[in-house]
Scaffold this active site. Structure first.
Site, PDB file in Angstrom:
ATOM      1  N   HIS A 194      -1.174   6.529   2.246  1.00 25.52           N
ATOM      2  CA  HIS A 194      -1.214   5.542   3.324  1.00 25.52           C
ATOM      3  C   HIS A 194      -1.126   6.201   4.700  1.00 25.52           C
ATOM      4  O   HIS A 194      -1.775   5.756   5.646  1.00 25.52           O
ATOM      5  CB  HIS A 194      -0.068   4.536   3.173  1.00 25.52           C
ATOM      6  CG  HIS A 194      -0.080   3.466   4.225  1.00 25.52           C
ATOM      7  ND1 HIS A 194      -0.907   2.366   4.158  1.00 25.52           N
ATOM      8  CD2 HIS A 194       0.615   3.341   5.382  1.00 25.52           C
ATOM      9  CE1 HIS A 194      -0.714   1.608   5.217  1.00 25.52           C
ATOM     10  NE2 HIS A 194       0.208   2.168   5.973  1.00 25.52           N
TER      11      HIS A 194
ATOM     12  N   CYS B 125       0.811  -1.226   0.000  1.00 25.46           N
ATOM     13  CA  CYS B 125       0.000   0.000   0.000  1.00 25.46           C
ATOM     14  C   CYS B 125       0.841   1.271   0.000  1.00 25.46           C
ATOM     15  O   CYS B 125       0.659   2.153  -0.838  1.00 25.46           O
ATOM     16  CB  CYS B 125      -0.915   0.026   1.226  1.00 25.46           C
ATOM     17  SG  CYS B 125      -2.058  -1.365   1.366  1.00 25.46           S
TER      18      CYS B 125
END
Length: 467
Positions: free
Chosen positions: A165, A112
């Site tokens: 993120h 991610c």
């Protein structure tokens, strides 16, 4: 292949990371100095193959296109529009029918943090230490990100859900334009008493179960309330005389696999199948895949090096599918609002996943490898007046999203971008651009210990994946 070998020889991750710490801007310029020639070629191609909707917009002096930028966390290409008829994804299917779907789109690192930082900065993850997964604010505080580029070019920008993120990046990149939802869940997204109680029972990782179902409205879970906020924001943006860049990040189907009961009911237990390939590929080695990953951090799950039995595998796959359909419903609410407000005819919609995912495939779970199943993502562009229902088999990279959007909106792209505009392909899906022969991905082992990092590379040509 020669180009791929040269790329490997030019990479020294630890040195690049230290250089980035010393001077982020100089590092970006240095890392890109060898690609000015290719950017020149790209600009020439852009003139020759400009997208017809973009041309018409310039001729008629219209307002720039709006952009609805939808990211979906941990989304495999296991969708109905990608050939998985067992998946209920009518809204993503609708978007694919209204645009161009890329069958061989790959992120540059299957995790991610690094994937999102790379996509939004326009820089490959092997540069500036992005591969470590630290925040954009820490690694390259002065880089011109996609959202800030649109803001600097006169756009209203706004965001809801997971775009970057790290929270610090949402704060610095969007500030007051980032919509923070009012929480109705506990921990990583639980709403049932049983799941909440299990958080405290997990004394090692303090996470609840890997899945949960609850007979609640969509907005009780995180993605539902974030989508509601985005839908309401569209009403506000529609009243402005400025174009908008609205980023909406859906967290599901990321772990924990939590979703309202109605989405679980779409997938009866008897309909769930085990993964087709359960053995590691031939010629793979100890660095090919990372075992199990974060799944073992959740309550009741086997530890990282233990096998997951068939019963648990089937439950987890069912839970993941439910989350996919839950996320798909949120996409539908966004598309419906565009239609309701009359915005669809002047709004580019792009949907992308931040990486793929393993659900017991190769006897493994989660992401974190250079295998196609981890790096391949859904990528759909729907452009007003553009091609509809088209499928592209040419390998493209997630890095290409940034330059493509800037070109579609009639703006000159920033010089630091390492991706290539996909306008020639969007305009003619059968066009094979020489600049898009391959997609490159990396996966580092021991990524936090810069002097001992073992960097893995892969090159994909749409038929083979050389790891």
């Amino acid at each position: 292949m020669h180009r791929f070998i040269r790329r490997i020889l030019n990479l020294t991750p630890s040195a690049r990371h230290l250089a980035a710490r010393a001077n982020a801007i100089e590092g970006v310029e240095a890392s890109l100095s060898g690609s000015r020639y290719f950017i020149g070629i790209l600009m020439t191609i852009g003139v020759l193959f400009s997208c017809s909707p973009n041309e018409r917009q310039a001729e008629e002096g219209k307002q720039k296109y709006n952009v609805l930028f939808i990211s979906v966390d941990d989304l495999r290409t296991e969708l109905n529009c990608y050939g998985a008829s067992h998946i209920k994804s009518p809204n993503i299917d609708r978007l694919a029918a209204e645009g161009v779907r890329f069958r061989e789109a790959h992120v540059q690192q299957a995790i991610c943090m690094a994937s999102r930082a790379s996509i939004l900065s326009g820089i490959r993850p092997e540069k500036q230490g992005i591969y470590t997964g630290e925040s954009v604010a820490d690694l390259m505080p002065d880089v011109l990100t996609m959202n800030m580029f649109f803001k600097e070019n006169g756009y209203n920008i706004a965001a809801a859900g997971k775009i970057y993120h790290h929270g610090i990046d949402h704060e610095k990149q969007f500030g007051a334009d980032y919509m923070i939802p009012k929480k109705s869940w506990t921990g990583r997204g639980y709403v049932t008493k049983e799941a909440i109680n299990q958080i405290s029972l997990n004394t090692t990782h303090h996470r609840g179960p890997a899945y949960e179902r609850a007979d609640v409205h969509d907005t009780i879970y995180k993605d539902g309330i974030n989508t509601l906020n985005a839908v309401r924001k569209l009403e506000e943006l529609e009243k402005s005389d400025k174009p908008f860049f609205l980023a909406v990040g859906l967290s599901k189907p990321h772990l924990p696999f939590v979703a309202p009961t109605k989405y679980w009911d779409m997938y009866p237990e008897a309909s769930i199948a085990m993964p087709e390939i359960r053995e590691m590929p031939g010629n793979s080695g100890k660095y090919t895949m990372r075992l199990a990953g974060e799944l073992g951090n959740y309550y009741g799950m086997p530890s990282r090096y233990e096998d997951i039995d068939n019963e648990t595998t089937l439950i987890l796959r069912r839970a993941y599918y439910a989350c996919v359909s839950y996320a798909d419903a949120q996409v539908g609410y966004l598309l419906d609002q565009l239609d309701k407000l009359g915005l669809r005819e002047n709004t580019i919609v792009v949907l992308w996943g931040d990486h793929g995912y393993k659900l017991g495939d190769y006897g493994n779970w989660c992401k974190w490898s250079n295998m196609d199943i981890d790096t391949r993502i859904p990528l759909i562009f729907s452009v007003p007046g553009g091609r509809k229902g088209e499928v592209v088999d040419i390998p493209v990279e997630a890095l290409d999203i940034y330059p493509t959007l800037t070109a579609l909106c009639g703006m000159e792209e920033p010089s630091h971008l390492e991706g290539k505009s996909l306008i020639p392909i969007l305009n003619n899906p059968e066009h094979r651009a020489e600049s898009k022969e391959y997609a490159f991905t990396i996966w580092p082992q021991n990524r936090w210990n810069y002097d001992k990092t073992i960097m893995g590379y892969a090159v994909k040509d749409g038929r083979f994946n050389y790891v």
